[in-house]
Scaffold this motif. Structure first.
Motif, short mmCIF file in Angstrom:
data_model
loop_
_atom_site.label_atom_id
_atom_site.label_comp_id
_atom_site.label_asym_id
_atom_site.label_seq_id
_atom_site.Cartn_x
_atom_site.Cartn_y
_atom_site.Cartn_z
N ALA A 1 0.82 -1.21 0.00
CA ALA A 1 0.00 0.00 0.00
C ALA A 1 0.86 1.26 0.00
CB ALA A 1 -0.94 -0.01 1.20
N SER A 2 1.86 1.30 0.84
CA SER A 2 2.68 2.52 0.94
C SER A 2 3.49 2.75 -0.33
CB SER A 2 3.60 2.45 2.16
OG SER A 2 4.49 1.35 2.07
N ARG A 3 4.06 1.70 -0.90
CA ARG A 3 4.85 1.87 -2.13
C ARG A 3 3.94 2.22 -3.31
NH1 ARG A 3 10.27 0.65 -2.32
NH2 ARG A 3 10.12 0.52 -4.60
N LEU A 4 2.75 1.63 -3.35
CA LEU A 4 1.80 1.98 -4.41
C LEU A 4 1.42 3.45 -4.31
CD1 LEU A 4 -0.15 1.32 -6.73
CD2 LEU A 4 -1.83 0.63 -5.00
N HIS A 5 1.11 3.91 -3.10
CA HIS A 5 0.73 5.31 -2.91
C HIS A 5 1.87 6.24 -3.32
CE1 HIS A 5 0.33 9.06 -0.52
NE2 HIS A 5 -0.92 8.96 -0.91
N GLU A 6 3.08 5.93 -2.88
CA GLU A 6 4.23 6.77 -3.23
C GLU A 6 4.45 6.82 -4.74
OE1 GLU A 6 7.43 4.98 -1.15
OE2 GLU A 6 6.65 5.49 0.85
N ALA B 1 -5.51 4.26 -1.82
CA ALA B 1 -4.32 3.43 -2.06
C ALA B 1 -3.55 3.13 -0.78
CB ALA B 1 -3.41 4.11 -3.08
N LYS B 2 -3.61 4.04 0.18
CA LYS B 2 -2.88 3.85 1.44
C LYS B 2 -3.41 2.67 2.24
CE LYS B 2 -1.91 8.81 2.07
NZ LYS B 2 -2.12 9.99 2.96
N ASN B 3 -4.64 2.25 1.93
CA ASN B 3 -5.31 1.24 2.75
C ASN B 3 -5.50 -0.10 2.05
OD1 ASN B 3 -5.76 3.14 4.92
ND2 ASN B 3 -7.31 4.08 3.61
N ILE B 4 -4.94 -0.25 0.86
CA ILE B 4 -5.07 -1.53 0.16
C ILE B 4 -4.33 -2.61 0.93
CG2 ILE B 4 -4.35 -2.79 -1.91
CD1 ILE B 4 -5.02 -0.43 -3.58
N ASN B 5 -4.97 -3.77 1.01
CA ASN B 5 -4.35 -4.90 1.71
C ASN B 5 -4.24 -6.09 0.75
OD1 ASN B 5 -3.36 -6.62 3.72
ND2 ASN B 5 -5.42 -7.30 4.27
N GLU B 6 -3.06 -6.29 0.19
CA GLU B 6 -2.83 -7.39 -0.73
C GLU B 6 -2.00 -8.48 -0.05
OE1 GLU B 6 -4.19 -7.96 -3.45
OE2 GLU B 6 -4.60 -6.11 -4.56
N THR B 7 -2.38 -9.73 -0.28
CA THR B 7 -1.66 -10.85 0.33
C THR B 7 -1.24 -11.91 -0.69
OG1 THR B 7 -3.75 -11.98 0.79
CG2 THR B 7 -2.85 -10.55 2.53
N ASP C 1 -10.56 -2.00 -4.96
CA ASP C 1 -9.21 -1.56 -5.28
C ASP C 1 -9.00 -1.26 -6.76
OD1 ASP C 1 -8.66 -2.03 -2.60
OD2 ASP C 1 -7.91 -4.06 -2.98
N THR C 2 -9.98 -1.59 -7.59
CA THR C 2 -9.83 -1.43 -9.04
C THR C 2 -9.43 -0.01 -9.45
OG1 THR C 2 -11.30 -3.28 -9.57
CG2 THR C 2 -11.01 -1.59 -11.26
N PRO C 3 -10.07 1.05 -8.90
CA PRO C 3 -9.69 2.40 -9.33
C PRO C 3 -8.20 2.72 -9.11
CG PRO C 3 -11.79 2.47 -8.20
CD PRO C 3 -11.25 1.08 -8.00
N CYS C 4 -7.62 2.19 -8.03
CA CYS C 4 -6.19 2.43 -7.78
C CYS C 4 -5.35 1.80 -8.88
CB CYS C 4 -5.79 1.85 -6.43
SG CYS C 4 -6.53 2.69 -5.01
N TYR C 5 -5.73 0.59 -9.28
CA TYR C 5 -4.96 -0.10 -10.31
C TYR C 5 -5.23 0.49 -11.69
CZ TYR C 5 -4.04 -3.36 -6.54
OH TYR C 5 -3.62 -3.90 -5.35
#
Length: 291
Positions: A159-164, A189-195, A265-269
């Protein structure tokens, strides 16, 4: 005596002997990061790809790939043989045999005879082959993400790297920074949780493939493979495929995988792919409405 274009004498010393002067292959896009040459050698037909450093430095695509995934392009060309081997082992599509490469400079691979893919003439057979290939790659799952051969980042860092990365890319696009939609997406984007992370071709488009003489697909551009969230790969595929093609793709993909709900999460991607200029679209509103 025939010589490889754009390469130094020392770079050419260990390469296959040419039996004709290489022929330049026209670039399909103004921002192509390589100059291509068709080469006839004593060891068969090959394709030489020489880095265009000036274009790479201006590329939004590689800025995003390097910032988010630490892809380290074009230094990563020095290890591209590992990508060839990985896809030969884990994919189902043909890939060119690796011949030689040099970090930041060039790649030489076997030439695969066939025809270029035209997006207006995509067959269901090719969509099915692509689905089988992606499904097979998605069987390789990782808890870390980043470079294909050494995914060094933990899931909690996504999340943090995506936001940056989104912030960096938005700045490159000037006026986008003030759009309410962009502000909203950056906050999410700051709150996305991918595993769940899988091998992904960041620049997957039909022009990266060839149709071989037996009508099978071959993947000819291997520069941009990373380990990424599965949802990001599926969002890109929703842009690449038409609705009817996507239905065919899903039918075969879900034989071995579930199709996750990534709506939130689609809009972030979508924004990430837009800012990286993956499909060449320049109108953000139009892009966001496509899927």
């Amino acid at each position: 005596m025939f010589i490889y274009p754009l390469l130094t004498t020392s770079e050419q010393a260990s390469l296959p002997k040419l039996i004709a002067q290489p022929i330049a292959i026209p670039n399909k896009f103004a921002d192509s990061t390589h100059q291509l040459f068709y080469c006839q050698t004593a060891k068969g037909e090959m394709v030489l790809k020489v880095c265009n450093q000036a274009t790479i430095e201006k590329s939004h695509f590689w800025l995003g790939a390097n910032h988010l995934f630490a892809a380290d392009f074009p230094n990563s060309l020095g290890n591209i043989h590992l990508t060839h081997h990985f896809l030969e082992k884990n994919g189902v599509l043909a890939v060119p045999d690796f011949v030689s490469a040099s970090a930041r400079r060039f790649v030489i691979a076997q030439f695969l005879a066939g025809k270029d893919i035209e997006t207006e003439h995509i067959t269901d057979q090719w969509v099915i082959q692509l689905a089988e290939h992606i499904a097979r790659l998605h069987q390789c799952t990782y808890s870390n993400w980043g470079k294909l051969h050494a995914p060094q980042f933990y899931a909690k860092q996504w999340a943090s790297r995506l936001h940056e990365t989104l912030v960096v890319l938005v700045k490159q696009h000037g006026s986008l920074a003030t759009k309410p939609l962009v502000t909203e997406i950056l906050a999410h984007a700051k709150n996305i949780n991918e595993t769940e992370f899988v091998p992904m071709m960041l620049d997957l488009r039909w022009d990266q493939f060839r149709c071989l003489r037996n009508n099978d697909l071959a993947l000819i551009d291997l520069d941009a493979f990373v380990i990424a969230p599965r949802a990001l790969d599926l969002v890109l595929l929703e842009y690449v495929l038409t609705p009817s093609q996507l239905a065919v793709f899903k039918k075969h993909y879900i034989q071995t995988h579930t199709w996750p709900d990534h709506t939130a999460d689609t809009p972030c991607y979508q924004l990430l792919l837009f800012l990286m200029n993956v499909m060449g679209e320049t109108n953000l509103a139009k892009w966001m409405q496509q899927i």
